[in-house]
Design a protein around this motif. Structure first.
Motif, mmCIF file in Angstrom:
data_model
loop_
_atom_site.group_PDB
_atom_site.id
_atom_site.type_symbol
_atom_site.label_atom_id
_atom_site.label_comp_id
_atom_site.label_asym_id
_atom_site.label_seq_id
_atom_site.Cartn_x
_atom_site.Cartn_y
_atom_site.Cartn_z
ATOM 1 N N ARG A 196 3.504 -15.219 30.994
ATOM 2 C CA ARG A 196 2.156 -15.203 30.446
ATOM 3 C C ARG A 196 1.330 -16.328 31.050
ATOM 4 N N MET A 197 0.027 -16.099 31.138
ATOM 5 C CA MET A 197 -0.897 -17.151 31.523
ATOM 6 C C MET A 197 -1.147 -18.033 30.300
ATOM 7 N N VAL A 198 -0.855 -19.317 30.424
ATOM 8 C CA VAL A 198 -1.087 -20.253 29.325
ATOM 9 C C VAL A 198 -2.573 -20.545 29.202
ATOM 10 N N ASP A 199 -3.218 -20.734 30.342
ATOM 11 C CA ASP A 199 -4.663 -20.907 30.439
ATOM 12 C C ASP A 199 -5.063 -20.415 31.820
ATOM 13 N N ALA A 200 -6.214 -20.789 32.295
ATOM 14 C CA ALA A 200 -6.722 -20.233 33.555
ATOM 15 C C ALA A 200 -5.877 -20.602 34.765
ATOM 16 N N THR A 201 -5.138 -21.727 34.700
ATOM 17 C CA THR A 201 -4.414 -22.190 35.890
ATOM 18 C C THR A 201 -2.939 -22.523 35.625
ATOM 19 N N HIS A 202 -2.411 -22.104 34.493
ATOM 20 C CA HIS A 202 -1.004 -22.394 34.207
ATOM 21 C C HIS A 202 -0.281 -21.126 33.711
ATOM 22 N N VAL A 203 0.955 -20.991 34.135
ATOM 23 C CA VAL A 203 1.753 -19.811 33.809
ATOM 24 C C VAL A 203 3.146 -20.245 33.371
ATOM 25 N N GLU A 204 3.771 -19.490 32.487
ATOM 26 C CA GLU A 204 5.121 -19.820 32.047
ATOM 27 C C GLU A 204 5.886 -18.546 31.720
ATOM 28 N N GLY A 205 7.226 -18.677 31.692
ATOM 29 C CA GLY A 205 8.027 -17.517 31.356
ATOM 30 C C GLY A 205 9.506 -17.756 31.582
ATOM 31 N N PHE A 206 10.267 -16.679 31.559
ATOM 32 C CA PHE A 206 11.716 -16.773 31.747
ATOM 33 C C PHE A 206 12.254 -15.449 32.261
ATOM 34 N N VAL A 207 13.466 -15.495 32.776
ATOM 35 C CA VAL A 207 14.218 -14.292 33.119
ATOM 36 C C VAL A 207 15.646 -14.503 32.645
ATOM 37 N N SER A 208 16.208 -13.517 31.983
ATOM 38 C CA SER A 208 17.578 -13.582 31.485
ATOM 39 C C SER A 208 18.402 -12.527 32.212
ATOM 40 N N THR A 209 19.545 -12.949 32.771
ATOM 41 C CA THR A 209 20.381 -12.035 33.546
ATOM 42 C C THR A 209 21.806 -11.993 33.002
ATOM 43 N N TYR A 210 22.508 -10.945 33.370
ATOM 44 C CA TYR A 210 23.895 -10.751 32.946
ATOM 45 C C TYR A 210 24.687 -10.294 34.173
ATOM 46 N N PRO A 211 24.965 -11.247 35.091
ATOM 47 C CA PRO A 211 25.623 -10.898 36.353
ATOM 48 C C PRO A 211 26.990 -10.253 36.144
ATOM 49 N N LYS A 212 27.427 -9.496 37.133
ATOM 50 C CA LYS A 212 28.692 -8.761 37.043
ATOM 51 C C LYS A 212 29.854 -9.687 36.723
ATOM 52 N N TYR A 213 29.931 -10.846 37.395
ATOM 53 C CA TYR A 213 31.071 -11.738 37.176
ATOM 54 C C TYR A 213 31.024 -12.386 35.798
ATOM 55 N N VAL A 214 29.832 -12.618 35.259
ATOM 56 C CA VAL A 214 29.738 -13.116 33.885
ATOM 57 C C VAL A 214 30.243 -12.037 32.927
ATOM 58 N N LYS A 215 29.829 -10.809 33.145
ATOM 59 C CA LYS A 215 30.266 -9.696 32.308
ATOM 60 C C LYS A 215 31.784 -9.555 32.318
ATOM 61 N N THR A 216 32.405 -9.779 33.496
ATOM 62 C CA THR A 216 33.847 -9.605 33.629
ATOM 63 C C THR A 216 34.620 -10.796 33.084
ATOM 64 N N TYR A 217 34.184 -12.020 33.424
ATOM 65 C CA TYR A 217 35.003 -13.208 33.151
ATOM 66 C C TYR A 217 34.518 -14.061 31.982
ATOM 67 N N ASP A 218 33.294 -13.844 31.522
ATOM 68 C CA ASP A 218 32.775 -14.608 30.386
ATOM 69 C C ASP A 218 31.775 -13.734 29.636
ATOM 70 N N PRO A 219 32.245 -12.624 29.058
ATOM 71 C CA PRO A 219 31.347 -11.574 28.566
ATOM 72 C C PRO A 219 30.354 -11.998 27.492
ATOM 73 N N ALA A 220 30.624 -13.085 26.794
ATOM 74 C CA ALA A 220 29.664 -13.552 25.787
ATOM 75 C C ALA A 220 28.589 -14.444 26.398
ATOM 76 N N GLY A 221 28.640 -14.628 27.709
ATOM 77 C CA GLY A 221 27.713 -15.543 28.369
ATOM 78 C C GLY A 221 26.434 -14.869 28.832
ATOM 79 N N LYS A 222 25.530 -15.684 29.336
ATOM 80 C CA LYS A 222 24.284 -15.210 29.924
ATOM 81 C C LYS A 222 23.776 -16.288 30.874
ATOM 82 N N VAL A 223 22.899 -15.902 31.778
ATOM 83 C CA VAL A 223 22.321 -16.852 32.727
ATOM 84 C C VAL A 223 20.802 -16.738 32.629
ATOM 85 N N ASN A 224 20.174 -17.774 32.088
ATOM 86 C CA ASN A 224 18.727 -17.794 31.901
ATOM 87 C C ASN A 224 18.066 -18.748 32.891
ATOM 88 N N MET A 225 16.871 -18.379 33.346
ATOM 89 C CA MET A 225 16.047 -19.256 34.163
ATOM 90 C C MET A 225 14.646 -19.288 33.558
#
Length: 412
Positions: A6-35
């Motif tokens: 989302r745009m916070v104001d006219a010149t600033h932006v923020e957000g996130f992405v959450s992923t569930y990579p194959k190896y996390v699913k296989t070896y640490d299924p309760a995990g997640k990788v957020n950025m």
């Protein structure tokens, strides 16, 4: 799996992405990788639109869900430049913003480029290569550049770091020297032949960061992780050489961490098997400590849908595991000896001779051995994978770095 911007104001932006990579699913299924990210734009756009997997929405300043993003429209003059500065964090948007303000509050693109070039010049210049062949020098420094890129900082300027399952922890210095960083790291399996030597010779601070990262994961989860992404186990090789790497750091004098905790973790990695996390690897430690070698399970090539299975009774990669565990037991034994752990030393040094149990005196090759003590039939020394991960008996027979004199004597 999810995203938001989302745009916070006219010149600033923020957000996130959450992923569930194959190896996390296989070896640490309760995990997640957020950025998480927080960005600053040098000029306000004329208009903003959004997009996601669901489609495109003009004149919209936010988006959520898979594939979420924004597009910015500008009216520019010739040669006009628009700069976007992004702060990143694996823990929160607030920490992404704090990272940006701490590292790039007044930084221009040209200043960032100059600083990056100076940093790489300094780091690459720690090793000097001489010779007339410029192509070989280019190859060397390209390889060195890639080696240094292979592990990345995952902690924030505040010391916050990503814990298992999207939680957030706080690093605490526990030894001399600067406060360590928390790292994301590819598997050390194979890396202990080269990356640890490189760190030891020219980049000891990164070796210290690696050890401290692994000890933090041990505090949080009870086991080392051969490969890590945001504290999640992501090593796909089913083994774990972190104990050897930590013992090596100790022997080199890299000790900016709690040494007693480090030894406890190293010992656990070599000897403990109760309630061992699948993602930490070495699920056949019980068999190795019981037999002195890992029994070969030919039926584990594919067992109930699982390829190359390993458990407390043995493994399909039994011989490579036996040779690896023998070597890492030797490294742990040296640390035990230095710390006056006599009983542990004697147990570990005995296990370091596990290679002797799988050396067939008839053919002078490391041959898979069953739990009953007999060697596996239909043995082909050139056959890859059967008993050996990514190799065969002709290669792995010479894998006794802890006792080359003993191997030479045994082979004749």
């Amino acid at each position: 799996t999810d995203a938001s911007i989302r745009m916070v104001d006219a010149t600033h932006v923020e957000g996130f992405v959450s992923t569930y990579p194959k190896y996390v699913k296989t070896y640490d299924p309760a995990g997640k990788v957020n950025m998480y990210f927080y960005g600053e734009i040098s000029k306000a756009p004329a208009s903003v639109g959004a997009f996601s997997a669901a489609g495109t929405q003009p004149n919209t300043k936010s988006a959520t869900g898979k594939g979420a993003g924004l597009f910015l429209n500008y009216k520019t003059t010739a040669q006009e430049k628009i700069e976007l500065k992004i702060g990143l964090s694996y823990t929160s948007i607030a920490n992404a913003k704090a990272n940006l303000l701490a590292e790039a509050k007044s930084l221009t693109f040209d200043q960032a480029r100059t600083a990056a070039q100076a940093t790489w010049q300094r780091e690459l210049s720690k090793i000097a290569v001489e010779g007339p062949d410029e192509q070989n020098k280019t190859k060397f420094y390209t390889g060195l550049f890639h080696a240094l890129l292979g592990r990345g900082i995952a902690s924030d300027v505040s010391g916050a770091y990503p814990k298992h399952g999207g939680q957030v922890g706080q690093l605490v210095a526990s030894g001399p020297g600067p406060k360590p960083e928390f790292m994301n790291t590819d598997a050390i399996w194979g890396g202990y032949w080269n990356i640890t030597q490189l760190w030891a010779l020219s980049y000891p601070e990164w070796y210290g960061n690696y050890v401290n990262t692994q000890l933090q994961v041990y505090r949080d989860k009870g086991w080392f992780g051969d490969g890590l992404a945001n504290s999640e186990y992501v090593s796909g090789v089913g083994t774990n050489f972190v104990g050897l790497a930590v013992a090596g750091a100790y022997q080199l004098g890299i000790r900016n961490y709690d040494v007693n905790l480090a030894y406890q973790a190293v010992r656990a990695n070599e000897l403990n098997y109760r309630h061992r996390a699948f993602g930490s690897g070495k699920m056949d430690v019980k068999a190795f400590t019981q037999y002195g070698y890992v029994p070969f399970r030919d039926d584990y090539k594919e067992y109930k849908g699982e390829w190359y299975k390993t458990d407390s009774t043995g493994a399909y990669f039994a011989n490579s595991h036996t040779l690896e565990y023998s070597y890492s037991a030797f490294a742990a034994a040296q640390m035990a000896k230095s710390l006056g752990k006599k009983a542990d030393y004697e147990q570990l040094i005995k296990l370091s001779n596990g290679w002797q149990k799988i050396l067939n005196p008839q053919n002078k090759l490391m041959q898979p051995k069953l739990a009953d003590g007999t060697f596996a039939s239909n043995f082909n020394a050139f056959e890859p994978w059967r008993g050996f991960q990514e190799g065969n008996a002709m290669q792995y027979t010479f894998y006794v770095p802890q006792n080359p004199a003993g191997l030479i004597a045994a082979l004749g």
